[in-house]
Design an enzyme around this catalytic site. Structure first.
Site, PDB file in Angstrom:
ATOM      1  N   LYS A 130       0.817  -1.485  -0.017  1.00  0.00           N
ATOM      2  CA  LYS A 130      -0.075  -0.142   0.121  1.00  0.00           C
ATOM      3  C   LYS A 130       0.962   1.229  -0.192  1.00  0.00           C
ATOM      4  CE  LYS A 130      -3.996  -2.131   2.099  1.00  0.00           C
ATOM      5  NZ  LYS A 130      -5.040  -2.029   3.304  1.00  0.00           N
ATOM      6  N   TYR A 179     -12.601  -1.785  -3.637  1.00  0.00           N
ATOM      7  CA  TYR A 179     -12.801  -1.927  -2.190  1.00  0.00           C
ATOM      8  C   TYR A 179     -14.595  -1.689  -2.088  1.00  0.00           C
ATOM      9  CZ  TYR A 179      -8.232  -2.059  -0.167  1.00  0.00           C
ATOM     10  OH  TYR A 179      -7.012  -2.319   0.050  1.00  0.00           O
ATOM     11  N   ASN A 190      -2.088  -0.135   6.848  1.00  0.00           N
ATOM     12  CA  ASN A 190      -1.711  -1.076   7.451  1.00  0.00           C
ATOM     13  C   ASN A 190      -0.919  -1.902   6.355  1.00  0.00           C
ATOM     14  OD1 ASN A 190      -3.692  -1.838   5.431  1.00  0.00           O
ATOM     15  ND2 ASN A 190      -4.911  -2.978   7.134  1.00  0.00           N
ATOM     16  N   HIS A 227      -2.191  -5.478   1.312  1.00  0.00           N
ATOM     17  CA  HIS A 227      -3.743  -6.060   1.241  1.00  0.00           C
ATOM     18  C   HIS A 227      -3.206  -7.531   0.561  1.00  0.00           C
ATOM     19  CE1 HIS A 227      -7.551  -7.058  -0.819  1.00  0.00           C
ATOM     20  NE2 HIS A 227      -6.327  -7.805  -1.750  1.00  0.00           N
ATOM     21  N   GLU A 287      -9.295 -10.529  -8.387  1.00  0.00           N
ATOM     22  CA  GLU A 287      -8.326  -9.508  -8.202  1.00  0.00           C
ATOM     23  C   GLU A 287      -7.168  -9.581  -8.987  1.00  0.00           C
ATOM     24  OE1 GLU A 287      -7.450  -9.367  -3.988  1.00  0.00           O
ATOM     25  OE2 GLU A 287      -9.630  -8.841  -3.466  1.00  0.00           O
TER      26      GLU A 287
HETATM   27  P1  IDP Z   1      -8.409  -6.813   5.140  1.00  0.00           P
HETATM   28  O1  IDP Z   1      -7.423  -6.007   4.397  1.00  0.00           O
HETATM   29  O2  IDP Z   1      -7.612  -7.363   6.306  1.00  0.00           O
HETATM   30  O3  IDP Z   1      -8.964  -7.888   4.233  1.00  0.00           O
HETATM   31  P2  IDP Z   1     -10.739  -5.482   5.358  1.00  0.00           P
HETATM   32  O4  IDP Z   1     -11.808  -5.585   6.407  1.00  0.00           O
HETATM   33  O5  IDP Z   1     -11.116  -6.202   4.003  1.00  0.00           O
HETATM   34  O6  IDP Z   1      -9.404  -5.922   5.636  1.00  0.00           O
HETATM   35  O7  IDP Z   1     -10.597  -3.956   4.902  1.00  0.00           O
HETATM   36  C1  IDP Z   1      -9.860  -3.370   3.874  1.00  0.00           C
HETATM   37  C2  IDP Z   1      -8.933  -2.390   4.269  1.00  0.00           C
HETATM   38  O8  IDP Z   1      -9.861  -1.203   4.625  1.00  0.00           O
HETATM   39  C3  IDP Z   1      -8.008  -2.594   5.347  1.00  0.00           C
HETATM   40  O9  IDP Z   1      -6.872  -3.116   5.112  1.00  0.00           O
HETATM   41  C4  IDP Z   1      -7.861  -1.259   5.861  1.00  0.00           C
HETATM   42  O10 IDP Z   1      -6.830  -0.462   5.110  1.00  0.00           O
HETATM   43  C5  IDP Z   1      -9.236  -0.577   5.742  1.00  0.00           C
HETATM   44  N1  IDP Z   1      -9.952  -0.576   6.992  1.00  0.00           N
HETATM   45  C6  IDP Z   1     -10.613  -1.765   7.522  1.00  0.00           C
HETATM   46  N2  IDP Z   1     -11.132  -1.644   8.451  1.00  0.00           N
HETATM   47  C7  IDP Z   1     -10.994  -0.114   8.695  1.00  0.00           C
HETATM   48  C8  IDP Z   1     -11.538   0.780   9.910  1.00  0.00           C
HETATM   49  O11 IDP Z   1     -12.219   0.407  10.887  1.00  0.00           O
HETATM   50  N3  IDP Z   1     -11.188   2.097   9.791  1.00  0.00           N
HETATM   51  C9  IDP Z   1     -10.364   2.547   8.959  1.00  0.00           C
HETATM   52  N4  IDP Z   1      -9.838   1.686   7.904  1.00  0.00           N
HETATM   53  C10 IDP Z   1     -10.317   0.338   7.775  1.00  0.00           C
HETATM   54 MG    MG Z   2     -10.294  -7.701   2.892  1.00  0.00          MG
END
Ligand code: IDP
Ligand code: MG
Length: 168
Positions: A38, A78, A141, A144, A155
């Protein structure tokens, strides 16, 4: 005499016996998964270190490119989160700078990659995982990874033609 004959038959049976299917271990699937380094991790020059975690974890990079998401691409990628409160912030973050999209291949690649990445929130991720070691917060984080083989296929197809992937 008949004892010798029985022993002979038992030995023949031992060596020609069919393997017990129930006892055989299920072959591990060679899978592909989509990984995105990212914008936060690219900006802080952590591409190399992150690749080391992935490769040391048994995953092979079979396709890679640096791109920058357009807003439309990020929204579409997303779209599962379109109703979440963080959606617009997430799209803004994912379009804020270049990303590295890559295809990883290996045994159980989808699950193995998610394990190497760690939990979504770096604060909850196990030490030694990418998100624990390189992530800043639940949004920023670092990486992805596809969440299931079916989504991985979809994807991967968004970014790569089969001819751009270099499998063994
Ligand atoms: P993942 O990346 O672990 O699969 P997902 O729930 O699919 O997690 O969420 C996609 C991305 O959205 C996350 O990697 C993160 O960057 C962002 N995200 C997820 N939950 C939150 C939140 O509660 N606040 C802000 N950003 C979030
Ligand atoms: Mg996800």
């Amino acid at each position: 005499m008949w004892k010798k004959a029985l022993l002979f038959l038992a030995c023949v049976n031992l060596f020609s016996a069919e393997p017990n299917v129930a006892e055989e271990t299920k072959p591990v699937e060679i899978e592909r998964t989509l990984s995105i380094i990212k914008p936060d991790a690219v900006a802080s020059c952590q591409i190399g270190e992150i690749l080391e975690y992935l490769e040391n974890g048994g995953l092979k990079v079979i396709g890679s490119k640096m791109i920058r998401f357009t807003t439309e691409q990020a929204k579409s990628f997303y779209s599962a989160h379109k109703d979440k409160a963080f959606f617009n912030d997430l799209v803004a973050f994912m379009t804020s700078g270049p990303i590295v999209v890559q295809v990883l291949e290996g045994p159980d690649a989808v699950a193995v990659n998610r394990q190497i990445m760690g939990s979504t929130n770096p604060a909850d991720a196990s030490p030694g995982t990418i998100r624990s070691d390189f992530g800043t917060d639940i949004q920023h984080n670092a990486i992805h990874g596809s969440d299931c083989p079916e989504n991985a296929q979809k994807e991967i197809a968004l970014f790569f033609k089969e001819s751009e992937l270099f499998s063994k």
